[in-house]
Design a protein around this motif. Structure first.
Motif, PDB file in Angstrom:
ATOM      1  N   HIS A  32       0.853  -1.189   0.000  1.00  0.00           N
ATOM      2  CA  HIS A  32       0.000   0.000   0.000  1.00  0.00           C
ATOM      3  C   HIS A  32       0.887   1.236   0.000  1.00  0.00           C
ATOM      4  CE1 HIS A  32      -4.132  -1.101   0.770  1.00  0.00           C
ATOM      5  NE2 HIS A  32      -3.862  -1.796   1.850  1.00  0.00           N
ATOM      6  N   ASP A  33       0.384   2.365  -0.520  1.00  0.00           N
ATOM      7  CA  ASP A  33       1.009   3.649  -0.211  1.00  0.00           C
ATOM      8  C   ASP A  33       0.752   3.886   1.273  1.00  0.00           C
ATOM      9  OD1 ASP A  33       1.782   4.137  -2.775  1.00  0.00           O
ATOM     10  OD2 ASP A  33      -0.064   5.227  -3.303  1.00  0.00           O
ATOM     11  N   VAL A  34       1.681   4.578   1.932  1.00  0.00           N
ATOM     12  CA  VAL A  34       1.500   4.891   3.346  1.00  0.00           C
ATOM     13  C   VAL A  34       1.582   6.398   3.517  1.00  0.00           C
ATOM     14  CG1 VAL A  34       2.526   4.643   5.663  1.00  0.00           C
ATOM     15  CG2 VAL A  34       2.461   2.680   4.117  1.00  0.00           C
ATOM     16  N   GLU A  35       0.746   6.949   4.379  1.00  0.00           N
ATOM     17  CA  GLU A  35       0.801   8.382   4.674  1.00  0.00           C
ATOM     18  C   GLU A  35       1.541   8.596   5.981  1.00  0.00           C
ATOM     19  OE1 GLU A  35      -2.974  10.521   5.102  1.00  0.00           O
ATOM     20  OE2 GLU A  35      -3.335   9.973   2.988  1.00  0.00           O
ATOM     21  N   ALA A  36       2.528   9.513   5.975  1.00  0.00           N
ATOM     22  CA  ALA A  36       3.234   9.826   7.225  1.00  0.00           C
ATOM     23  C   ALA A  36       2.321  10.690   8.091  1.00  0.00           C
ATOM     24  CB  ALA A  36       4.517  10.573   6.914  1.00  0.00           C
ATOM     25  N   LEU A  37       2.218  10.349   9.370  1.00  0.00           N
ATOM     26  CA  LEU A  37       1.394  11.159  10.276  1.00  0.00           C
ATOM     27  C   LEU A  37       2.064  12.514  10.508  1.00  0.00           C
ATOM     28  CD1 LEU A  37       0.336   8.596  13.059  1.00  0.00           C
ATOM     29  CD2 LEU A  37      -1.206   9.804  11.493  1.00  0.00           C
ATOM     30  N   ASP A  38       1.289  13.600  10.413  1.00  0.00           N
ATOM     31  CA  ASP A  38       1.828  14.907  10.792  1.00  0.00           C
ATOM     32  C   ASP A  38       1.471  15.166  12.261  1.00  0.00           C
ATOM     33  OD1 ASP A  38      -0.834  15.538  10.802  1.00  0.00           O
ATOM     34  OD2 ASP A  38      -0.787  16.765   8.979  1.00  0.00           O
TER      35      ASP A  38
END
Ligand SMILES: Cc1cc2nc3c(=O)[nH]c(=O)nc-3n(C[C@H](O)[C@H](O)[C@H](O)COP(=O)(O)O)c2cc1C
Length: 359
Positions: A142-148
Motif C-alpha cells: 500500500h502507499d502509506v501516509e506519514a502522520l503529521d
C-alpha cells in the motif's frame, strides 16, 4: 507462590496468574462490532479458568485495523456490543481486559483465512498511516501516509477515547498494544522511525508517542484498575540499528512513570528480515525476566508456554508475574482448569456447576 496465587495490581485482584493472550479473530462484519463469536470465544476462555481474559487487538480508529474484519473500539456501539462479553467474563470470575491497538503501516490487509493475502485493494481497504511514508516491505505494498503533528495528536486522542469506551463496556484492564511492528512500535523502533521532529530522532523522541499514549489512557482509567503495555522487547535485527532488550528495560521504567502497571513482553514484527534466535518453548521468557528484575516493573511472559508445569515454573521462579498463553488457549480453552488438576490445585479453581461432572 505458584500459578494459582492471586495477583493484585492497584485495587484489582486477578484470581490466578494465567492470562489469555490477545488473539485477533477477524470475525467482525466490517463495522468493528463484536459478534456472537466474541461472546462465545472469550466467554469459554473465562469459563476455562484463566485469571485474565484479554480481547484481541481492538482498533482505536477505523484506519488502525489490521484487516477490515477487526474488532473496533471507537464508538459507543462498539462499547455496547462488548458489554455482554465483560459481563459474562465477570460472572465466570475472570478479570476482563481489552487490547487497544493501531496497526499503523501494517493496516488494511486481508485476514489470514481470506482467499487472498496482502494489502486490501477493494473498497473495504484504506491508506495506512505510519511514522513515515515508507511501507512495510511487501511485493506490492500500500502507499502509506506519514502522520503529521495533527495526526499524531488525533491518535493520542483516539487511544484516550477508546479507553473511555472500554470502561463503559466494563473492562478492568486496558492494554496499550505497542508491539509487533504496529504503529507505536513503528515509532519507537529506529528501523521504521526516521522522523526529524519531536517524535523521532533519539530514544526520547522515538518513545514519545507510546509514553504519551500510555499517559492519556492512564488519565481516564480509574486509579484502582491496571494499565498494561505490550512491547516488542527486540526487533531481532542484530545487524542494523534497531530496538534492543536494553531499550525495553529502559522504556519499561519510563512507561511505569507514565502510568503503566505491567509490561506484557513480546517480540519482533517490525521487519520481515528479523532473525529469531530460537523459537522453542518459553523463547521470550528471558525478556520478561529482565523487565521484572532489571527495570523492577511487573511483567508478563508470553511465547510457547504450553504446559501447566511450564507456566507454573515461570511464576514459581519469579521470572514474570503473569504466564500469558495464546495458541494453547485455542487448543484447550480449559487450560487453567486442566492445569489445576495436573498441579493438584483444584482447591484454587471454581469448576462451573454445569461442567462439574467433567472434572
Ligand atoms: C490467532 C492469533 C492472533 C493473534 N492476535 C494478536 C493480537 O491481536 N494482539 C497481539 O498483541 N498479539 C496477537 N497474537 C500473538 C499472541 O498474543 C502471542 O503473543 C503469540 O502467539 C505467542 O504466544 P503463544 O506461543 O502462546 O501462541 C496473535 C496470535 C495468534 C496465534
Amino acid at each position: 507462590m505458584d500459578l494459582f496465587t492471586p495477583l493484585t495490581l492497584r485495587g484489582t485482584e486477578m484470581r490466578n496468574r494465567v492470562m489469555v493472550s490477545p488473539m485477533c479473530q477477524y470475525s467482525c462484519d466490517l463495522d468493528g462490532q463484536a459478534t456472537d463469536w466474541h461472546l462465545v470465544h472469550l466467554g469459554s476462555l473465562a469459563r476455562g479458568g484463566a485469571g485474565i481474559v484479554m480481547t484481541e487487538a481492538a482498533a482505536v480508529n477505523p484506519e488502525g485495523r489490521i484487516s477490515p474484519h477487526d474488532l473496533g473500539i471507537w464508538n459507543r456501539e462498539h462499547a455496547e456490543a462488548l458489554a455482554p462479553v465483560t459481563e459474562f467474563v465477570h460472572e465466570q470470575g475472570a478479570t476482563s481486559a481489552i487490547q487497544l491497538a493501531h496497526a499503523g503501516r501494517k493496516a488494511s490487509t486481508h485476514r489470514p483465512f481470506a482467499d487472498e493475502s496482502g494489502p486490501v485493494r477493494d473498497e473495504t481497504g484504506w491508506t495506512p498511516v505510519g511514522p513515515t511514508d515508507e511501507p512495510y516491505p511487501h511485493d506490492d505494498p500500500h502507499d502509506v501516509e506519514a502522520l503529521d503533528q495533527g495526526g499524531i495528536e488525533q491518535v493520542i486522542e483516539d487511544f484516550r477515547r477508546a479507553a473511555e469506551l472500554s470502561l463503559e463496556a466494563g473492562f478492568d484492564i486496558a492494554e496499550v498494544h505497542g508491539a509487533h511492528g504496529y504503529l507505536l512500535h513503528e515509532f519507537y523502533s529506529p528501523v521504521t522511525n526516521t522522523r526529524e521532529d519531536d517524535y523521532g530522532g533519539d530514544y526520547d523522541g522515538r518513545t514519545r508517542l507510546i509514553r504519551e499514549v500510555t499517559a492519556a489512557v492512564r488519565e481516564v482509567w480509574p486509579d484502582d484498575k491496571p494499565v498494561f503495555v505490550r512491547l516488542s522487547a527486540t526487533d531481532w535485527l542484530p545487524d542494523r540499528e534497531s530496538w534492543t532488550v536494553d531499550d525495553t528495560v529502559r522504556l519499561s521504567q519510563d512507561l511505569e512513570e507514565a502510568g503503566a502497571d505491567l509490561v506484557d513482553v513480546s517480540g519482533g514484527g517490525i521487519h520481515p528480515d528479523q532473525q529469531v534466535p530460537q523459537t522453542g518453548a518459553h523463547y521470550q521468557v528471558p525478556y520478561a525476566e529482565r523487565v521484572k528484575h532489571e527495570a523492577d516493573v511487573p511483567s508478563g511472559a508470553v511465547g510457547k508456554i504450553t504446559t501447566p508445569q511450564g507456566a507454573d515454573e515461570v511464576i514459581r521462579n519469579e521470572r514474570a508475574d503473569l504466564a500469558i498463553l495464546a495458541r494453547e488457549h485455542l487448543n484447550d480453552p480449559h487450560f487453567t482448569l486442566h492445569a489445576a488438576e495436573e498441579l493438584d490445585r483444584m482447591d484454587a479453581v471454581d469448576v462451573p456447576d454445569q461442567y462439574g461432572r467433567g472434572f
